[in-house]
Enzyme design. Structure first.
Site, PDB file in Angstrom:
ATOM      1  N   MET A  76     -24.330   2.849   7.698  1.00 42.97           N
ATOM      2  CA  MET A  76     -24.095   1.451   8.057  1.00 42.97           C
ATOM      3  C   MET A  76     -24.995   0.575   7.190  1.00 42.97           C
ATOM      4  O   MET A  76     -26.150   0.349   7.516  1.00 42.97           O
ATOM      5  CB  MET A  76     -24.374   1.244   9.551  1.00 42.97           C
ATOM      6  CG  MET A  76     -24.309  -0.209  10.016  1.00 42.97           C
ATOM      7  SD  MET A  76     -22.689  -0.966   9.789  1.00 42.97           S
ATOM      8  CE  MET A  76     -23.119  -2.707   9.943  1.00 42.97           C
ATOM      9  N   ASP A  84       0.837  -1.207   0.000  1.00 38.59           N
ATOM     10  CA  ASP A  84       0.000   0.000   0.000  1.00 38.59           C
ATOM     11  C   ASP A  84       0.873   1.259   0.000  1.00 38.59           C
ATOM     12  O   ASP A  84       0.508   2.284   0.560  1.00 38.59           O
ATOM     13  CB  ASP A  84      -0.956   0.006   1.207  1.00 38.59           C
ATOM     14  CG  ASP A  84      -2.079   1.021   1.057  1.00 38.59           C
ATOM     15  OD1 ASP A  84      -2.158   1.673  -0.006  1.00 38.59           O
ATOM     16  OD2 ASP A  84      -2.856   1.193   2.019  1.00 38.59           O
TER      17      ASP A  84
HETATM   18 CA    CA Z   1      -4.361   2.392  -0.230  1.00 38.46          CA
END
Ligand code: CA
Length: 702
Positions: free
Chosen positions: A671, A331
């Site tokens: 949600m 990432d």
């Molecule tokens: Ca990312």
């Protein structure tokens, strides 16, 4: 005018719920004005672009507030929003009007001197889109061009508003609907380049194929689209990226899950337009899924993941690229801010582009050619030994793709620097970086299987569940820093430590001040030459957004959005355990005497869970929680920017719990129901786990 006397912030300040209201006279409207207006013009007192100027230096020439006068800086006015999630926007100021956006992509326009609300616009963002967002319902700001304001919404629209009234001029859906299984969101601010509005999107954690699109500012007509990974079918897209994907991009991918997941590479934040080279620079995101062996069979560099791309803003045509992290498995996005500047390197003036991406190296590139000029670590880095200047490639540490088992690496996937803006002062020659000192544990998840909802990053988030000491040691390394970096010498000049890693972006001014907000709820001003703290304001709520400055009617102001949230708040155990507070826009000037009332103490008491039982398996629930729920509800069901589940009334009743978790009873709050990917047994296991956390919190007196 005494702006302090005009405050009445609570009366004027309430968000206009549900619909747009307009104030003031109608402005010049239409294409005639737009065509005549040079969208790149900016007066020195304005902050008309996301990064102050198109080059994104975030340096203001204003110096009325300086090292001598800053002690007299006080609150001029503030506005409290109803939005109580993360506030990441950079406000923009032009012609005496301040424009900003809040979480859920709402837009507000204020008189920049008095704080009077001129109009607000609620795009009615689809709350269900939150389930496709990695890091809160945040929005990083609007763009200005001519007499228009542009906002991109979490659910994927790009909207043009009349700057005088907030009325919608046009709205387009930016989502590529050919792939219904790919769930895109937008959190970034649009950018302006030669009369085009450019926007990317987010979603690499979930499985999407990133792209950027340019729209004609006046009409909203699509000008071009550039895909950031190859077409999985092998065919063309009818896009500006077709040719470069055919000749360069496709060869860098092998068989793997990218053909289903799209490969990632989303341009979720940074773009810089450089008028001097007429190039648009785009920073791209991480691979999808994370695991390189799973994504692409452990083969190829995977263009254009984690790359800086230079495009022709007129056509979207490829000009050059530099990939900061080939073979990404961590990432390590290159979606961080890129600053265009002129530096004197070895006695030669060079037009450079500077980036401090998540992977921890500070890069200086020739922005005309993309040639790497230098790269050095600005934070602890263990994934690579160095960047080889001859090849431009990192020299990987052994085992770095966790092919031989779990790897503890620095930085972690939160990065050494993320979306929080950095700034560059031509006066000091320094770049002011909000550094995150992070560490990550990376490991393959043998049980991973791609699912239609939720994150699909494919790695085990807790590789050492049995070794608490090891995990604690990793977490203890996670703090923050304000770093003054010399981009010519590639060396630190000074730094200030912060106790938490998740702090705000920076602003630097000709008054030789660096402004930064911090997670503990303060806005600070430092001497740009040596890091000495000269001024502090107690905002009483965490700041992650970057400050700006502007001048209106002869007075200089400093403004910042206040409100914690975003990716950093997911790691609940290392940020202050604060309840969610309403966002605020705080604006300061010399001699300001306004007072903001304290936030109410709203932390609800824990609910009584004594005698509440579950037949679920808390261990299995813990694993499912990490995968599906932690992205919004934080580590250990602790805090983050949504409901503290340990205090959820639904915890007491399995039926109520299922109604929320599976059937979406609270969808209006963001949600959504997870019936597509969770069974009744999964839901009950998660309930058993959260119950155990609630009991633990009570035992700890939280
Ligand atoms: Ca990312």
């Amino acid at each position: 005018m005494d702006s302090d006397a005009k405050l009445a912030p609570r009366a004027a300040g309430r968000t206009v719920g549900g619909k747009m209201r307009k104030f003031g006279m109608a402005g010049l409207i239409g294409a005639l004005f737009l065509a005549a207006c040079d969208g790149s013009a900016q007066r020195s007192e304005d902050w008309a672009f996301h990064g102050h100027d198109p080059q994104e230096q975030r340096y203001s020439p204003l110096d009325e507030v300086n090292r001598d006068t800053v002690k007299g800086l006080g609150l001029a006015w503030y506005h409290e929003f109803s939005a109580d999630r993360g506030q990441e926007a950079t406000p923009l100021v032009k012609d005496g009007v301040l424009y900003t956006s809040t979480s859920w992509s709402e837009v507000f326009a204020f008189d920049a001197a008095t704080g009077r609300l001129l109009w607000s616009y609620d795009p009615k963002t689809d709350r269900a889109s939150l389930v496709n967002a990695c890091c809160d319902a945040i929005n990083r700001g609007v763009a200005l061009w001519g007499d228009r304001v542009f906002v991109a919404t979490l659910d994927g629209r790009l909207i043009s508003l009349d700057a005088k009234t907030g009325r919608v001029a046009w709205s387009v859906d930016t989502i590529d609907r050919r792939h219904p299984g790919m769930h895109y969101t937008i959190t970034g601010a649009p950018r302006v380049a030669n009369g085009k509005i450019v926007i990317g999107n987010a979603g690499s954690e979930f499985g999407v194929r990133g792209y950027v699109t340019a729209y004609d500012a006046a009409s909203g007509r699509q000008a071009w689209r550039f895909f950031l990974t190859p077409n999985p079918t092998g065919g063309p897209d009818g896009a500006a990226s077709d040719e470069i994907m055919r000749t360069r991009g496709a060869q860098t991918w092998s068989d793997g899950e990218w053909k289903v997941s799209g490969g990632g590479g989303t341009a979720w934040d940074s773009m810089t337009f450089d008028p001097s080279t007429n190039l648009l620079f785009v920073g791209t995101g991480n691979g999808s899924p994370f695991d390189y062996s799973r994504r692409s069979g452990g083969q190829g560099d995977n263009l254009f993941l984690s790359s800086i791309l230079a495009l022709d803003p007129e056509t979207g045509a490829y000009r050059w690229h530099y990939q900061t992290t080939p073979q990404d498995a961590w990432d390590y996005t290159a979606a961080q801010q890129m600053i265009a500047a002129r530096l004197s390197l070895n006695g030669t003036q060079r037009d450079v582009l500077m980036q401090a991406p998540k992977n921890g190296f500070f890069y200086v590139l020739d922005r005309r050619t993309g040639q790497l000029l230098s790269a050095k670590p600005f934070a602890p880095v263990t994934w690579a030994r160095e960047i080889d200047l001859k090849t431009g490639r990192p020299v990987f540490a052994p085992g770095v793709h966790y092919e031989n088992g779990p790897a503890i690496l620095r930085p972690g996937s939160l990065g050494a620097h993320s979306w929080q803006a950095m700034s560059y002062s031509p006066r000091t020659g320094l770049v002011y970086i909000p550094v995150q000192l992070t560490t990550g544990v990376f490991a393959r998840d043998p049980a991973y299987k791609r699912r239609p909802l939720g994150q699909n990053h494919s790695i085990a988030m807790r590789a050492f569940p049995e070794d608490k000491d090891k995990v604690a040691a990793v977490r203890a390394t996670m703090t923050g820093q304000l770093l003054a970096w010399d981009p010519v010498a590639q060396k630190p000049r000074w730094s200030v430590p912060h106790p938490w890693f998740n702090n705000g972006g920076t602003l630097v001014t000709a008054g030789d001040l660096v402004f930064q907000g911090v997670s503990e709820g303060k806005l600070l001003a430092y001497d740009a030459t040596n890091g000495k703290a000269l001024w502090t304001y107690e905002a009483a709520s965490g700041i992650i957004a970057p400050p700006i400055t502007y001048r209106v009617r002869g007075e200089q102001y400093v403004a910042v959005m206040v409100g914690s949230g975003g990716a950093g708040s997911l790691v609940g155990h290392i940020v202050p355990d604060r309840p969610r507070l309403p966002g605020r826009l705080m604006v300061f000037k010399l001699g300001g005497r306004a007072q903001a009332p304290p936030f109410p103490a709203v932390k609800p008491p824990p609910i009584d869970v004594s005698g509440v039982a579950s037949e679920g398996d808390p261990e299995a629930g813990s694993a499912e929680y990490v995968r599906t729920c932690s992205v919004c509800h934080g580590a250990n069901a602790s805090v983050a920017y949504t409901a503290d589940l340990r205090r959820s009334g639904a915890l007491r009743d399995p039926q109520a719990w299922r109604a929320v978790v599976l059937e979406g009873a609270l969808e209006a709050n963001g949600m959504v129901g997870f019936a597509k990917i969770l069974t009744r047994a999964d839901a009950e296991n998660i309930r058993a786990y959260v119950l155990s956390q609630a009991r633990k919190a009570q035992g700890d007196g939280q």
